[in-house]
Design an enzyme around this catalytic site. Sequence first.
Site, mmCIF file in Angstrom:
data_model
loop_
_atom_site.group_PDB
_atom_site.id
_atom_site.type_symbol
_atom_site.label_atom_id
_atom_site.label_comp_id
_atom_site.label_asym_id
_atom_site.label_seq_id
_atom_site.Cartn_x
_atom_site.Cartn_y
_atom_site.Cartn_z
ATOM 1 N N PRO A 1 -3.074 3.553 13.033
ATOM 2 C CA PRO A 1 -4.117 4.092 12.138
ATOM 3 C C PRO A 1 -5.468 4.188 12.842
ATOM 4 C CG PRO A 1 -3.594 1.812 11.559
ATOM 5 C CD PRO A 1 -2.630 2.210 12.625
ATOM 6 N N GLU B 1 1.467 -6.773 11.270
ATOM 7 C CA GLU B 1 0.005 -6.710 11.297
ATOM 8 C C GLU B 1 -0.490 -5.744 12.375
ATOM 9 O OE1 GLU B 1 -2.247 -7.581 9.343
ATOM 10 O OE2 GLU B 1 -3.981 -7.285 10.648
ATOM 11 N N ARG C 1 8.821 22.013 14.802
ATOM 12 C CA ARG C 1 8.670 23.344 14.197
ATOM 13 C C ARG C 1 8.087 24.357 15.173
ATOM 14 N NH1 ARG C 1 5.512 24.938 10.439
ATOM 15 N NH2 ARG C 1 6.974 26.280 9.358
ATOM 16 N N ASP D 1 1.259 30.152 9.282
ATOM 17 C CA ASP D 1 1.190 28.921 8.499
ATOM 18 C C ASP D 1 -0.248 28.439 8.317
ATOM 19 O OD1 ASP D 1 3.778 28.293 7.833
ATOM 20 O OD2 ASP D 1 4.166 27.161 9.655
HETATM 21 N N1 SAM Z 1 -3.625 -4.127 11.148
HETATM 22 C C1 SAM Z 1 -3.561 -2.783 11.609
HETATM 23 C C2 SAM Z 1 -4.944 -2.138 11.514
HETATM 24 O O1 SAM Z 1 -5.705 -2.533 10.635
HETATM 25 O O2 SAM Z 1 -5.246 -1.213 12.290
HETATM 26 C C3 SAM Z 1 -2.573 -1.968 10.799
HETATM 27 C C4 SAM Z 1 -1.143 -2.267 11.121
HETATM 28 S S1 SAM Z 1 0.014 -1.311 10.200
HETATM 29 C C5 SAM Z 1 0.301 -2.352 8.814
HETATM 30 C C6 SAM Z 1 1.499 -1.441 11.094
HETATM 31 C C7 SAM Z 1 1.845 -0.267 11.975
HETATM 32 O O3 SAM Z 1 2.009 0.901 11.180
HETATM 33 C C8 SAM Z 1 0.847 0.114 13.033
HETATM 34 O O4 SAM Z 1 0.953 -0.677 14.188
HETATM 35 C C9 SAM Z 1 1.196 1.579 13.298
HETATM 36 O O5 SAM Z 1 2.246 1.707 14.232
HETATM 37 C C10 SAM Z 1 1.686 2.052 11.936
HETATM 38 N N2 SAM Z 1 0.690 2.828 11.183
HETATM 39 C C11 SAM Z 1 0.028 2.415 10.072
HETATM 40 N N3 SAM Z 1 -0.784 3.369 9.606
HETATM 41 C C12 SAM Z 1 -0.659 4.423 10.435
HETATM 42 C C13 SAM Z 1 -1.269 5.713 10.482
HETATM 43 N N4 SAM Z 1 -2.160 6.104 9.588
HETATM 44 N N5 SAM Z 1 -0.883 6.564 11.471
HETATM 45 C C14 SAM Z 1 0.019 6.182 12.400
HETATM 46 N N6 SAM Z 1 0.618 4.959 12.402
HETATM 47 C C15 SAM Z 1 0.291 4.090 11.443
#
Ligand code: SAM
Length: 245
Positions: A88, A115, A153, A168
């Site tokens: 994220p 986490e 795609r 698109d």
């Molecule tokens: N504690 C982290 C933070 O606050 O940045 C978030 C961890 S999340 C619960 C667990 C995993 O989900 C991440 O390591 C990532 O691989 C994936 N993930 C969560 N949100 C994402 C997003 N918006 N885009 C891509 N991967 C995501």
Amino acid sequence: MRFDILTLFPEMFLSPFDASLLKKAIEGGLIEIGIHNIRDYAPGKHRVVDDAPFGGGGGMILKVEPVERALQAILPDREDALVLLLSPQGEQFRQDTAEELSRHDHLVLICGHYEGVDERIPHYLADREISIGDYVLSGGELAAMVVVDVISRLVEGFTGNRDSVLFDSHTTGLLEGPHYTRPRKYGEWKVPEVLLSGHKKNIENWRRREALRRTLDRRPDLLESATLSDDDKKILAALKNELSE
Ligand code: SAM
């Protein structure tokens, strides 16, 4: 085009890649997808993949060692593959990101979980971090599916009709206009006459106008970076007048 996905939950990928156009593309050899369980690369009898964070705090952290071992097994000489960590905190995944990534023949996607991941994974192992939006998923698996689907795609031959991809939403910088199909009249609900006229140029103009109208209405922010002709600008000015009346 090849994707290798590193995950703790390989079973999550079974059905999304076993339906519709992705299934066809895999069966037709257009796309290859390898799913790798990170746990298989964890050392020791218990194959531990996560641990508590140094310094305390809640949640578990994906360890660096099994991820590095998985990468070494998949990419013994690192070849020319690009390694992406789903996160994220990464750069936002947009249509133009997908277009750029589709020019690579081999992408490796690392899915975090819990986490999050040990910082040495993005720092030393991944080439780029990719986010699919400003929200937090419980794992990178759904994000990896989005990335694979959007990029696939764009591979030549994935969709039967290349035009449908070229026009698109987001590909042209605008949202696409509305579509209709049979019947011409459904109760009192009619299809716009121009679409039934058979007049190619008028239909093309109508589609462009409706794409501009829809973008102005729903995503005016996109107009700031879209490539607009002088005609487009005149149409937009007229549409803005219509809206303000
Ligand atoms: N504690 C982290 C933070 O606050 O940045 C978030 C961890 S999340 C619960 C667990 C995993 O989900 C991440 O390591 C990532 O691989 C994936 N993930 C969560 N949100 C994402 C997003 N918006 N885009 C891509 N991967 C995501």
